[in-house]
Scaffold this motif. Sequence first.
Motif, PDB file in Angstrom:
ATOM      1  N   THR A  86     -13.168 -23.789 -17.221  1.00 33.66           N
ATOM      2  CA  THR A  86     -13.423 -22.462 -17.788  1.00 33.66           C
ATOM      3  C   THR A  86     -13.943 -21.505 -16.719  1.00 33.66           C
ATOM      4  OG1 THR A  86     -13.833 -23.418 -19.968  1.00 33.66           O
ATOM      5  CG2 THR A  86     -14.716 -21.217 -19.566  1.00 33.66           C
ATOM      6  N   SER A  87     -14.822 -21.988 -15.865  1.00 32.16           N
ATOM      7  CA  SER A  87     -15.342 -21.151 -14.762  1.00 32.16           C
ATOM      8  C   SER A  87     -14.229 -20.743 -13.812  1.00 32.16           C
ATOM      9  CB  SER A  87     -16.420 -21.913 -13.989  1.00 32.16           C
ATOM     10  OG  SER A  87     -17.546 -22.104 -14.788  1.00 32.16           O
ATOM     11  N   ILE A  88     -13.331 -21.679 -13.522  1.00 31.00           N
ATOM     12  CA  ILE A  88     -12.206 -21.388 -12.630  1.00 31.00           C
ATOM     13  C   ILE A  88     -11.299 -20.330 -13.246  1.00 31.00           C
ATOM     14  CG2 ILE A  88     -10.084 -22.380 -11.645  1.00 31.00           C
ATOM     15  CD1 ILE A  88     -11.777 -25.002 -11.231  1.00 31.00           C
ATOM     16  N   VAL A  89     -11.020 -20.455 -14.548  1.00 25.87           N
ATOM     17  CA  VAL A  89     -10.167 -19.470 -15.229  1.00 25.87           C
ATOM     18  C   VAL A  89     -10.822 -18.089 -15.190  1.00 25.87           C
ATOM     19  CG1 VAL A  89      -9.210 -18.763 -17.456  1.00 25.87           C
ATOM     20  CG2 VAL A  89      -9.023 -21.151 -16.727  1.00 25.87           C
ATOM     21  N   LYS A  90     -12.103 -18.023 -15.495  1.00 25.78           N
ATOM     22  CA  LYS A  90     -12.791 -16.727 -15.497  1.00 25.78           C
ATOM     23  C   LYS A  90     -12.820 -16.121 -14.092  1.00 25.78           C
ATOM     24  CE  LYS A  90     -15.628 -17.615 -19.551  1.00 25.78           C
ATOM     25  NZ  LYS A  90     -16.996 -17.848 -20.057  1.00 25.78           N
ATOM     26  N   PHE A  91     -13.064 -16.964 -13.103  1.00 24.79           N
ATOM     27  CA  PHE A  91     -13.076 -16.493 -11.721  1.00 24.79           C
ATOM     28  C   PHE A  91     -11.699 -15.965 -11.328  1.00 24.79           C
ATOM     29  CE2 PHE A  91     -12.675 -17.408  -7.115  1.00 24.79           C
ATOM     30  CZ  PHE A  91     -13.644 -16.529  -6.659  1.00 24.79           C
ATOM     31  N   ARG A  92     -10.652 -16.669 -11.706  1.00 24.07           N
ATOM     32  CA  ARG A  92      -9.280 -16.235 -11.413  1.00 24.07           C
ATOM     33  C   ARG A  92      -9.000 -14.878 -12.059  1.00 24.07           C
ATOM     34  NH1 ARG A  92      -5.264 -14.394 -14.564  1.00 24.07           N
ATOM     35  NH2 ARG A  92      -3.245 -14.594 -13.602  1.00 24.07           N
ATOM     36  N   ASN A  93      -9.454 -14.702 -13.282  1.00 27.18           N
ATOM     37  CA  ASN A  93      -9.232 -13.428 -13.974  1.00 27.18           C
ATOM     38  C   ASN A  93      -9.920 -12.282 -13.244  1.00 27.18           C
ATOM     39  OD1 ASN A  93      -7.637 -14.637 -15.887  1.00 27.18           O
ATOM     40  ND2 ASN A  93      -9.261 -14.794 -17.412  1.00 27.18           N
ATOM     41  N   ILE A  94     -11.110 -12.533 -12.729  1.00 33.41           N
ATOM     42  CA  ILE A  94     -11.810 -11.499 -11.959  1.00 33.41           C
ATOM     43  C   ILE A  94     -11.055 -11.206 -10.672  1.00 33.41           C
ATOM     44  CG2 ILE A  94     -13.907 -11.004 -10.631  1.00 33.41           C
ATOM     45  CD1 ILE A  94     -15.431 -12.572 -12.860  1.00 33.41           C
ATOM     46  N   LEU A  95     -10.579 -12.256  -9.997  1.00 32.01           N
ATOM     47  CA  LEU A  95      -9.831 -12.049  -8.747  1.00 32.01           C
ATOM     48  C   LEU A  95      -8.560 -11.248  -8.977  1.00 32.01           C
ATOM     49  CD1 LEU A  95     -10.126 -15.488  -6.919  1.00 32.01           C
ATOM     50  CD2 LEU A  95     -11.240 -13.345  -6.310  1.00 32.01           C
ATOM     51  N   VAL A  96      -7.891 -11.513 -10.089  1.00 33.62           N
ATOM     52  CA  VAL A  96      -6.627 -10.825 -10.357  1.00 33.62           C
ATOM     53  C   VAL A  96      -6.842  -9.387 -10.812  1.00 33.62           C
ATOM     54  CG1 VAL A  96      -4.604 -10.778 -11.885  1.00 33.62           C
ATOM     55  CG2 VAL A  96      -5.318 -12.920 -10.829  1.00 33.62           C
ATOM     56  N   TYR A  97      -7.798  -9.177 -11.712  1.00 34.03           N
ATOM     57  CA  TYR A  97      -7.928  -7.867 -12.337  1.00 34.03           C
ATOM     58  C   TYR A  97      -9.028  -6.986 -11.758  1.00 34.03           C
ATOM     59  CZ  TYR A  97      -4.785  -9.992 -15.652  1.00 34.03           C
ATOM     60  OH  TYR A  97      -3.711 -10.625 -16.218  1.00 34.03           O
ATOM     61  N   LYS A  98     -10.013  -7.600 -11.108  1.00 36.39           N
ATOM     62  CA  LYS A  98     -11.128  -6.802 -10.603  1.00 36.39           C
ATOM     63  C   LYS A  98     -11.546  -7.263  -9.215  1.00 36.39           C
ATOM     64  CE  LYS A  98     -12.797  -5.972 -15.245  1.00 36.39           C
ATOM     65  NZ  LYS A  98     -13.893  -6.010 -16.172  1.00 36.39           N
ATOM     66  N   TYR A  99     -10.562  -7.625  -8.402  1.00 37.43           N
ATOM     67  CA  TYR A  99     -10.860  -8.190  -7.086  1.00 37.43           C
ATOM     68  C   TYR A  99     -11.740  -7.284  -6.231  1.00 37.43           C
ATOM     69  CZ  TYR A  99      -7.266  -5.101  -5.258  1.00 37.43           C
ATOM     70  OH  TYR A  99      -6.547  -4.000  -4.918  1.00 37.43           O
ATOM     71  N   GLN A 100     -11.667  -5.994  -6.454  1.00 34.80           N
ATOM     72  CA  GLN A 100     -12.430  -5.060  -5.633  1.00 34.80           C
ATOM     73  C   GLN A 100     -13.939  -5.152  -5.874  1.00 34.80           C
ATOM     74  OE1 GLN A 100     -10.319  -4.247  -8.035  1.00 34.80           O
ATOM     75  NE2 GLN A 100     -11.152  -2.643  -9.318  1.00 34.80           N
ATOM     76  N   ILE A 101     -14.347  -5.775  -7.004  1.00 38.26           N
ATOM     77  CA  ILE A 101     -15.785  -5.895  -7.267  1.00 38.26           C
ATOM     78  C   ILE A 101     -16.322  -7.288  -6.938  1.00 38.26           C
ATOM     79  CG2 ILE A 101     -15.725  -4.115  -9.056  1.00 38.26           C
ATOM     80  CD1 ILE A 101     -16.081  -6.433 -11.119  1.00 38.26           C
ATOM     81  N   VAL A 102     -15.465  -8.189  -6.480  1.00 42.17           N
ATOM     82  CA  VAL A 102     -15.916  -9.535  -6.137  1.00 42.17           C
ATOM     83  C   VAL A 102     -16.787  -9.460  -4.883  1.00 42.17           C
ATOM     84  CG1 VAL A 102     -15.193 -11.841  -5.402  1.00 42.17           C
ATOM     85  CG2 VAL A 102     -13.887 -10.627  -7.154  1.00 42.17           C
ATOM     86  N   LYS A 103     -17.958 -10.014  -4.980  1.00 41.73           N
ATOM     87  CA  LYS A 103     -18.859 -10.015  -3.839  1.00 41.73           C
ATOM     88  C   LYS A 103     -18.371 -11.029  -2.817  1.00 41.73           C
ATOM     89  CE  LYS A 103     -22.764  -8.359  -6.376  1.00 41.73           C
ATOM     90  NZ  LYS A 103     -23.951  -8.626  -7.086  1.00 41.73           N
ATOM     91  N   THR A 104     -18.313 -10.595  -1.577  1.00 34.50           N
ATOM     92  CA  THR A 104     -17.817 -11.491  -0.525  1.00 34.50           C
ATOM     93  C   THR A 104     -18.685 -12.730  -0.380  1.00 34.50           C
ATOM     94  OG1 THR A 104     -18.996 -10.236   1.179  1.00 34.50           O
ATOM     95  CG2 THR A 104     -16.696  -9.628   0.749  1.00 34.50           C
ATOM     96  N   GLU A 105     -19.965 -12.622  -0.739  1.00 32.61           N
ATOM     97  CA  GLU A 105     -20.854 -13.781  -0.651  1.00 32.61           C
ATOM     98  C   GLU A 105     -20.389 -14.899  -1.573  1.00 32.61           C
ATOM     99  OE1 GLU A 105     -22.165 -10.586  -1.299  1.00 32.61           O
ATOM    100  OE2 GLU A 105     -22.589 -10.263   0.810  1.00 32.61           O
ATOM    101  N   ILE A 106     -19.827 -14.529  -2.709  1.00 30.15           N
ATOM    102  CA  ILE A 106     -19.342 -15.536  -3.660  1.00 30.15           C
ATOM    103  C   ILE A 106     -18.154 -16.273  -3.065  1.00 30.15           C
ATOM    104  CG2 ILE A 106     -18.254 -15.868  -5.916  1.00 30.15           C
ATOM    105  CD1 ILE A 106     -19.996 -13.485  -6.896  1.00 30.15           C
ATOM    106  N   ILE A 107     -17.232 -15.541  -2.463  1.00 25.22           N
ATOM    107  CA  ILE A 107     -16.067 -16.173  -1.833  1.00 25.22           C
ATOM    108  C   ILE A 107     -16.536 -17.100  -0.715  1.00 25.22           C
ATOM    109  CG2 ILE A 107     -13.940 -15.763  -0.535  1.00 25.22           C
ATOM    110  CD1 ILE A 107     -13.846 -14.863  -3.507  1.00 25.22           C
ATOM    111  N   LYS A 108     -17.432 -16.605   0.107  1.00 28.58           N
ATOM    112  CA  LYS A 108     -17.945 -17.420   1.216  1.00 28.58           C
ATOM    113  C   LYS A 108     -18.623 -18.684   0.705  1.00 28.58           C
ATOM    114  CE  LYS A 108     -18.591 -13.471   4.292  1.00 28.58           C
ATOM    115  NZ  LYS A 108     -19.569 -12.608   4.978  1.00 28.58           N
ATOM    116  N   ASP A 109     -19.417 -18.552  -0.344  1.00 31.72           N
ATOM    117  CA  ASP A 109     -20.110 -19.705  -0.919  1.00 31.72           C
ATOM    118  C   ASP A 109     -19.122 -20.749  -1.427  1.00 31.72           C
ATOM    119  OD1 ASP A 109     -22.666 -20.963  -1.917  1.00 31.72           O
ATOM    120  OD2 ASP A 109     -21.641 -20.686  -3.839  1.00 31.72           O
ATOM    121  N   ILE A 110     -18.110 -20.308  -2.146  1.00 35.10           N
ATOM    122  CA  ILE A 110     -17.112 -21.234  -2.685  1.00 35.10           C
ATOM    123  C   ILE A 110     -16.394 -21.968  -1.561  1.00 35.10           C
ATOM    124  CG2 ILE A 110     -14.904 -21.368  -3.926  1.00 35.10           C
ATOM    125  CD1 ILE A 110     -15.979 -19.035  -5.676  1.00 35.10           C
TER     126      ILE A 110
END
Length: 134
Positions: A86-110
Amino acid sequence: MAVLKELARSVLGYAAELDAYTKEDLEDAKKLYGAMYLLMSQSQALIDLAERATSLLGVAPRGYIDAGKILATHGIFSEEDLANYTSIVKFRNILVYKYQIVKTEIIKDIVLKRKYKKAVELALKILRRFEEDP
């Protein structure tokens, strides 16, 4: 079964690409966005795998998260697996539809903590379940 194997190979392939990223790589904007794209693609491959698996079970999911719930109902996913999916699906939805608001720290952490390996674990669970059944 061939489609399941191909989708699982994709999930594993994206993980292998992400394995090569270093902390220094993620300081480069192009490489950071490359990692983001790999995470999005890996997530979509896992979702496609889950949906295909539910189809093989004879059940049509009402959405991406529902596919995970169906897999849990059939004993393929544990409750923890379902929470991760479920977390992966929600994260994917944010990446697809709102990628501009994704904090780079989250990507780096993952990437740096190799959290994307959860998708690999889930993909392998699905694949193993269907390899057991002819």
